[in-house]
Scaffold this motif. Sequence first.
Motif: not given
Length: 222
Positions: A77-81
Motif C-alpha cells: 500500500t502507499g506510494r513511496y517505499h
Amino acid sequence: MTDIHELLKGFQRFRVKSFEPNRELFNRLAMRGQTPGTLLIGCSDSRVDPAILTDSAPGDLFVVRNVASLVPPYETTGRYHGTSAALEFAVCNLHVHNIIVLGHSHCGGINALLDGYGENDEGEGYIAPWVRIAAPARDEVLRRWPDASREFKQRACERAGVRTSLTNLLTFPFIRQRVEEGTLNLYGWYYDLENGELMQYDPEKDRFYDLYFGPVPTADPA
C-alpha cells in the motif's frame, strides 16, 4: 559545523588522493556498472559512515541509510517505499549475497522512539511513524527491563531494533526465497561508538557477541 567550502576542499583532496591514483577503477565502475556483493542498511547518523567503518572501496557496498537503520515490513500500500525499493534493486537486480543491518549506540532515532516522540505533535509528522517500525523492540525492552537505567534501555532497544529489521527483511518474498535457497545471507551488526567495537547477532542463541579482531595496530614511530 563543516562549512560548504571545507566540503569542496575535501572533494579536491579526494580527487588528488583517491580518484587520480585509482582512475582505472573509477572508469571501470562507470563503464561496466556496479557489482557489489553486500547491501548494508545503515543509519543516517553522521558519525556512522558504513564505507569508513568497513574500509570499503568504491563499488564494494550498496548502502541504504535512513533514520535508525530500520527495515519496514513488506507491504504494497502507499506510494513511496525508498528503503523497500533499494532492497528490491539490490537483491533482484544486483544479486547481492549479503545483507547487513548496522545499528549503533547513541542512536537518535531509537532515543526518539523511547521518548514517545510524536505522541505530543512534535515535528512535522515523518519521524514518529517511521521509528514506530521498531515499536516491538521498544515494547520488548520495557517489558523485560522496566526498572533498568535509561542508558541500558537505550542500548538494549538499539540492538532489539536490529533484530526487528532482520525479522522484517524476511517478510519480503524475494528475500525469504533467496535466504531459504542459501544464496543470500542476513547479518545484524551493532557498532559501539565509544569503544570502536563491533558486535554481531547470533540468531540461534538470540544474542549479540563481540567480533574480536585483536589489538589495534599502531603506527611505527617515525
